[in-house]
Design a protein around this motif. Structure first.
Motif, PDB file in Angstrom:
ATOM      1  N   PHE A 458       0.458  -5.525  -7.468  1.00 21.96           N
ATOM      2  CA  PHE A 458      -0.371  -5.114  -6.327  1.00 21.96           C
ATOM      3  C   PHE A 458       0.212  -3.880  -5.657  1.00 21.96           C
ATOM      4  CE2 PHE A 458      -0.973  -5.124  -1.715  1.00 21.96           C
ATOM      5  CZ  PHE A 458      -2.355  -5.066  -1.627  1.00 21.96           C
ATOM      6  N   ALA A 459       1.531  -3.874  -5.463  1.00 22.67           N
ATOM      7  CA  ALA A 459       2.189  -2.742  -4.807  1.00 22.67           C
ATOM      8  C   ALA A 459       2.025  -1.468  -5.631  1.00 22.67           C
ATOM      9  CB  ALA A 459       3.672  -3.051  -4.593  1.00 22.67           C
ATOM     10  N   MET A 460       2.100  -1.581  -6.952  1.00 24.73           N
ATOM     11  CA  MET A 460       1.957  -0.402  -7.811  1.00 24.73           C
ATOM     12  C   MET A 460       0.555   0.193  -7.707  1.00 24.73           C
ATOM     13  SD  MET A 460       4.179  -1.192 -11.290  1.00 24.73           S
ATOM     14  CE  MET A 460       3.676  -2.882 -11.589  1.00 24.73           C
ATOM     15  N   ILE A 461      -0.459  -0.665  -7.701  1.00 28.61           N
ATOM     16  CA  ILE A 461      -1.834  -0.169  -7.574  1.00 28.61           C
ATOM     17  C   ILE A 461      -2.059   0.436  -6.203  1.00 28.61           C
ATOM     18  CG2 ILE A 461      -4.259  -0.856  -7.489  1.00 28.61           C
ATOM     19  CD1 ILE A 461      -3.659  -2.921  -9.647  1.00 28.61           C
ATOM     20  N   ALA A 462      -1.552  -0.223  -5.157  1.00 24.97           N
ATOM     21  CA  ALA A 462      -1.693   0.300  -3.798  1.00 24.97           C
ATOM     22  C   ALA A 462      -1.017   1.660  -3.673  1.00 24.97           C
ATOM     23  CB  ALA A 462      -1.097  -0.679  -2.785  1.00 24.97           C
ATOM     24  N   GLY A 463       0.183   1.781  -4.233  1.00 24.29           N
ATOM     25  CA  GLY A 463       0.896   3.054  -4.181  1.00 24.29           C
ATOM     26  C   GLY A 463       0.182   4.136  -4.959  1.00 24.29           C
ATOM     27  N   ARG A 464      -0.365   3.792  -6.130  1.00 22.27           N
ATOM     28  CA  ARG A 464      -1.075   4.769  -6.952  1.00 22.27           C
ATOM     29  C   ARG A 464      -2.311   5.294  -6.241  1.00 22.27           C
ATOM     30  NH1 ARG A 464      -3.487   8.123  -8.647  1.00 22.27           N
ATOM     31  NH2 ARG A 464      -3.907   8.816 -10.774  1.00 22.27           N
ATOM     32  N   LEU A 465      -2.976   4.443  -5.471  1.00 24.79           N
ATOM     33  CA  LEU A 465      -4.182   4.846  -4.740  1.00 24.79           C
ATOM     34  C   LEU A 465      -3.865   5.325  -3.332  1.00 24.79           C
ATOM     35  CD1 LEU A 465      -6.628   2.015  -5.886  1.00 24.79           C
ATOM     36  CD2 LEU A 465      -6.370   4.321  -6.785  1.00 24.79           C
ATOM     37  N   GLU A 466      -2.579   5.602  -3.072  1.00 27.40           N
ATOM     38  CA  GLU A 466      -2.119   6.123  -1.784  1.00 27.40           C
ATOM     39  C   GLU A 466      -2.540   5.255  -0.596  1.00 27.40           C
ATOM     40  OE1 GLU A 466      -2.228  10.289  -1.150  1.00 27.40           O
ATOM     41  OE2 GLU A 466      -0.913  10.557  -2.883  1.00 27.40           O
ATOM     42  N   LEU A 467      -2.484   3.951  -0.788  1.00 31.16           N
ATOM     43  CA  LEU A 467      -2.579   2.914   0.247  1.00 31.16           C
ATOM     44  C   LEU A 467      -3.942   2.775   0.905  1.00 31.16           C
ATOM     45  CD1 LEU A 467       0.872   3.197   2.058  1.00 31.16           C
ATOM     46  CD2 LEU A 467       0.302   2.095  -0.099  1.00 31.16           C
ATOM     47  N   TRP A 468      -4.526   3.877   1.397  1.00 32.93           N
ATOM     48  CA  TRP A 468      -5.749   3.776   2.190  1.00 32.93           C
ATOM     49  C   TRP A 468      -6.845   3.038   1.432  1.00 32.93           C
ATOM     50  CZ3 TRP A 468      -4.514   4.469   6.877  1.00 32.93           C
ATOM     51  CH2 TRP A 468      -3.699   5.514   7.308  1.00 32.93           C
ATOM     52  N   THR A 469      -7.009   3.345   0.156  1.00 41.64           N
ATOM     53  CA  THR A 469      -8.074   2.748  -0.632  1.00 41.64           C
ATOM     54  C   THR A 469      -7.917   1.239  -0.749  1.00 41.64           C
ATOM     55  OG1 THR A 469      -8.212   4.797  -1.905  1.00 41.64           O
ATOM     56  CG2 THR A 469      -9.265   2.875  -2.862  1.00 41.64           C
ATOM     57  N   VAL A 470      -6.695   0.738  -0.589  1.00 42.84           N
ATOM     58  CA  VAL A 470      -6.445  -0.696  -0.656  1.00 42.84           C
ATOM     59  C   VAL A 470      -6.419  -1.306   0.744  1.00 42.84           C
ATOM     60  CG1 VAL A 470      -4.777  -2.464  -1.345  1.00 42.84           C
ATOM     61  CG2 VAL A 470      -5.198  -0.492  -2.835  1.00 42.84           C
ATOM     62  N   PHE A 471      -5.711  -0.676   1.673  1.00 37.86           N
ATOM     63  CA  PHE A 471      -5.561  -1.239   3.008  1.00 37.86           C
ATOM     64  C   PHE A 471      -6.874  -1.253   3.794  1.00 37.86           C
ATOM     65  CE2 PHE A 471      -1.065  -1.029   2.299  1.00 37.86           C
ATOM     66  CZ  PHE A 471      -0.528  -1.958   3.181  1.00 37.86           C
ATOM     67  N   VAL A 472      -7.822  -0.434   3.391  1.00 41.10           N
ATOM     68  CA  VAL A 472      -9.100  -0.408   4.108  1.00 41.10           C
ATOM     69  C   VAL A 472      -9.793  -1.766   4.014  1.00 41.10           C
ATOM     70  CG1 VAL A 472     -10.500   0.368   2.141  1.00 41.10           C
ATOM     71  CG2 VAL A 472     -11.190   0.974   4.460  1.00 41.10           C
ATOM     72  N   PHE A 473      -9.496  -2.530   2.965  1.00 44.14           N
ATOM     73  CA  PHE A 473     -10.132  -3.836   2.811  1.00 44.14           C
ATOM     74  C   PHE A 473      -9.582  -4.868   3.799  1.00 44.14           C
ATOM     75  CE2 PHE A 473     -10.356  -2.038  -1.597  1.00 44.14           C
ATOM     76  CZ  PHE A 473     -11.713  -1.751  -1.539  1.00 44.14           C
ATOM     77  N   PHE A 474      -8.455  -4.555   4.443  1.00 40.30           N
ATOM     78  CA  PHE A 474      -7.884  -5.451   5.442  1.00 40.30           C
ATOM     79  C   PHE A 474      -8.441  -5.149   6.845  1.00 40.30           C
ATOM     80  CE2 PHE A 474      -4.809  -5.327   1.993  1.00 40.30           C
ATOM     81  CZ  PHE A 474      -4.533  -6.683   1.812  1.00 40.30           C
ATOM     82  N   SER A 475      -9.335  -4.179   6.904  1.00 39.86           N
ATOM     83  CA  SER A 475      -9.941  -3.801   8.181  1.00 39.86           C
ATOM     84  C   SER A 475     -11.238  -4.577   8.402  1.00 39.86           C
ATOM     85  CB  SER A 475     -10.228  -2.294   8.202  1.00 39.86           C
ATOM     86  OG  SER A 475     -11.043  -1.949   9.290  1.00 39.86           O
ATOM     87  N   ARG A 476     -11.399  -5.157   9.590  1.00 39.91           N
ATOM     88  CA  ARG A 476     -12.640  -5.874   9.898  1.00 39.91           C
ATOM     89  C   ARG A 476     -13.826  -4.930   9.927  1.00 39.91           C
ATOM     90  NH1 ARG A 476     -11.260  -9.238  15.242  1.00 39.91           N
ATOM     91  NH2 ARG A 476     -10.258  -7.245  15.711  1.00 39.91           N
ATOM     92  N   ASP A 477     -13.572  -3.676  10.307  1.00 44.58           N
ATOM     93  CA  ASP A 477     -14.667  -2.704  10.374  1.00 44.58           C
ATOM     94  C   ASP A 477     -15.283  -2.461   9.004  1.00 44.58           C
ATOM     95  OD1 ASP A 477     -14.346  -2.331  13.087  1.00 44.58           O
ATOM     96  OD2 ASP A 477     -12.857  -0.743  12.830  1.00 44.58           O
ATOM     97  N   TYR A 478     -14.455  -2.534   7.949  1.00 44.23           N
ATOM     98  CA  TYR A 478     -14.997  -2.312   6.605  1.00 44.23           C
ATOM     99  C   TYR A 478     -16.037  -3.380   6.272  1.00 44.23           C
ATOM    100  CZ  TYR A 478     -15.348  -1.867   1.563  1.00 44.23           C
ATOM    101  OH  TYR A 478     -15.861  -1.721   0.285  1.00 44.23           O
ATOM    102  N   TRP A 479     -15.739  -4.634   6.599  1.00 50.12           N
ATOM    103  CA  TRP A 479     -16.632  -5.738   6.237  1.00 50.12           C
ATOM    104  C   TRP A 479     -17.808  -5.859   7.202  1.00 50.12           C
ATOM    105  CZ3 TRP A 479     -15.742  -7.003   1.510  1.00 50.12           C
ATOM    106  CH2 TRP A 479     -14.455  -6.878   1.006  1.00 50.12           C
ATOM    107  N   ARG A 480     -17.737  -5.152   8.342  1.00 52.49           N
ATOM    108  CA  ARG A 480     -18.849  -5.170   9.299  1.00 52.49           C
ATOM    109  C   ARG A 480     -19.848  -4.054   9.041  1.00 52.49           C
ATOM    110  NH1 ARG A 480     -15.454  -5.822  14.972  1.00 52.49           N
ATOM    111  NH2 ARG A 480     -15.002  -8.051  14.801  1.00 52.49           N
ATOM    112  N   ARG A 481     -19.525  -3.169   8.097  1.00 54.12           N
ATOM    113  CA  ARG A 481     -20.341  -1.957   7.931  1.00 54.12           C
ATOM    114  C   ARG A 481     -21.783  -2.307   7.547  1.00 54.12           C
ATOM    115  NH1 ARG A 481     -18.317  -3.002   3.015  1.00 54.12           N
ATOM    116  NH2 ARG A 481     -19.400  -2.247   1.134  1.00 54.12           N
TER     117      ARG A 481
END
Length: 481
Positions: A458-481
């Motif tokens: 998981f860490a390798m994929i997150a690092g490869r995608l420069e974090l934002w692309t993965v961490f955005v899924f932990f945002s409530r705003d993403y799922w409220r869109r």
């Protein structure tokens, strides 16, 4: 409807990866590796058969993506490709289980270069070639490659390109994203071919030269030998790899600027100058540190240059066990693990441009203490930088350190000493592949328990995608869109 479109695009992405399996398949057939022929033929054939109707169907649809859609699609693509790429490892019968196979595959595609294989030279040639190819495909980005191909199917890839490359200097060299993707791949292929020829000239056979060229230009680090580049005992090969690791760590857009004769743009590039300065400083300190124990100044300079370039560009090759170096040399390598290459390169890490932005902003904050009413801004490439760049960089570095600390804690739960745990975290989040302590050249990740290998994946994929692309899924705003 959108779910169906996602599935079809993911199937097309898998078909691109499946097409690359033809090369190790041919090697397996030529080498008499009958089991490996099936190990590549089964997943490749299945993916291509599934992708044909998907491609036909998708040409008849008008498709548009939002930024949120791009994030989700790219993350799903990398996760799925990591699992798909593990199938040949599983079918080879040479891996301990599904977990090890996925770890090796993800490490390859994310260009991390960490491995669970103890005896690399005992592996089939086709499988070693596949490991190198996963690096090469993941280096410039499978999604970036697909972005260049999607217009043939009537699909725009701008959102996917943005989601995979969310860095602070995600420039396009042309107005069309697809043209940018093609240009980046053009330089990638040219540099890979150049290194391949130079390695041949240094005495490598075509097989080793191919795999090491793939690994170097992708800043990955997979080798065909247990002792990595050291196995060849060749100053020529070491210098060739050093030079191309450094070239792979540069922003590829700068090569396009050079081709267009825009030399001033390159000379004025803040990140490129900082990258060179960091590398030269590290090489100088390491050379002086290891010189007393070296056979000659030339040997010390060569080893220092090689390892500094390997860690800075997050490649992970080795020509000696740097765990045996003096503490000062090890400290410099450890600090380089926090830097990384340039934006727009195949290297991982925090990236030099973010380090520069934070350094300049720290200077501005000190000026603000002296001149409270002053207005200060950072300059990048001799142009005024915008405030939102600083905010974005600060947010990224915070998330980066949070993930590194989290992975460190997880690793420590297995009884790993804290220094090795931190190195394992830096290696996987930064896609570096090689560190100090238990993560040094003499060790593999095979000894870590299974649950940690999933955390590392998981860490390798997150690092490869420069974090934002993965961490955005932990945002409530993403799922409220």
């Amino acid at each position: 409807m959108k779910t169906g479109v996602f599935i079809r695009i993911l199937l097309i992405l898998l078909a691109v990866v499946a097409a690359a399996m033809v090369f190790p398949l041919i090697i397996a057939a030529a080498s008499g590796e009958s089991r490996m022929v099936l190990a590549f033929l089964i997943p490749a054939g299945t993916a291509v058969i599934a992708a044909v109707p998907a491609a036909v169907k998708i040409r008849k649809q008008k498709i548009s993506f939002s930024v949120s859609d791009g994030f989700l699609l790219v993350f799903l693509a990398w996760a799925l490709i990591g699992v798909f790429g593990a199938v040949p490892y599983m079918l080879s019968g040479l891996f301990g289980g599904f977990t090890d196979a996925v770890f090796e595959s993800v490490s390859g595609f994310t260009t991390t270069g960490a491995t669970v294989i103890g005896d690399i030279e005992a592996m089939p040639r086709s499988l070693l070639f596949w490991r190198g190819m996963t690096h090469w495909l993941g280096g410039m980005g499978i999604v970036v490659l697909t972005v260049a191909l999607l217009p043939l199917l009537g699909v725009g890839g701008a959102r996917m390109f943005q989601a995979e490359s969310p860095g602070p200097e995600n420039d396009k060299v042309t107005p069309k994203v697809t043209e940018t993707a093609k240009i980046l791949w053009f330089f990638y292929i040219i540099l890979t071919a150049a290194q391949f020829l130079l390695l041949l000239a240094g005495g490598m056979d075509w097989f080793d030269a191919s795999v090491h060229a793939f690994s170097t230009m992708a800043t990955g680090g997979f080798s065909t030998r247990n002792s990595s580049i050291a196995a060849y005992n060749s100053p020529w090969i070491e210098w060739v790899c050093t030079v191309f690791m450094v070239l792979a760590g540069f922003n590829f857009i700068l090569y396009y600027r050079l081709l267009k004769g825009k030399f001033r743009d390159v000379l004025n590039n803040t990140e490129a100058k900082a990258y060179c300065l960091i590398l030269l400083t590290a090489v100088t300190i390491i050379t002086l540190s290891i010189l007393p124990g070296a056979a000659s100044f030339g040997e010390a300079l060569r080893q220092a240059s090689f390892h500094a370039a390997s860690i800075l560009t997050t490649t992970g090759f080795a020509v000696t066990d740097h765990n045996l170096w003096p503490s000062l040399a090890q400290a410099v390598l450890f600090l380089l693990m926090f830097v990384g290459g340039c934006s727009g390169s195949t290297a991982g890490g925090i990236k030099v441009i973010r380090q520069v932005v934070l350094f300049k902003q720290a200077g501005n904050e000190m000026k603000k203490l002296i001149y409270p009413k002053g207005v200060f801004s950072i300059k990048l490439n001799k142009k005024e930088g915008r405030k939102h760049v600083v905010y974005g960089v600060a947010g990224f570095v915070f998330l980066y350190l949070v993930l590194v600390l989290a992975v460190t804690v997880f690793t420590a739960t297995a009884g790993t000493d804290i220094f090795s745990s931190l190195n394992a975290a830096l290696i996987t989040v930064g896609n570096i592949g090689l560190g100090l302590g238990r993560t040094g050249p003499a060790y593999t990740f095979g000894d870590f328990p299974g649950y940690l290998k999933w955390v590392f994946s998981f860490a390798m994929i997150a690092g490869r995608l420069e974090l934002w692309t993965v961490f955005v899924f932990f945002s409530r705003d993403y799922w409220r869109r």
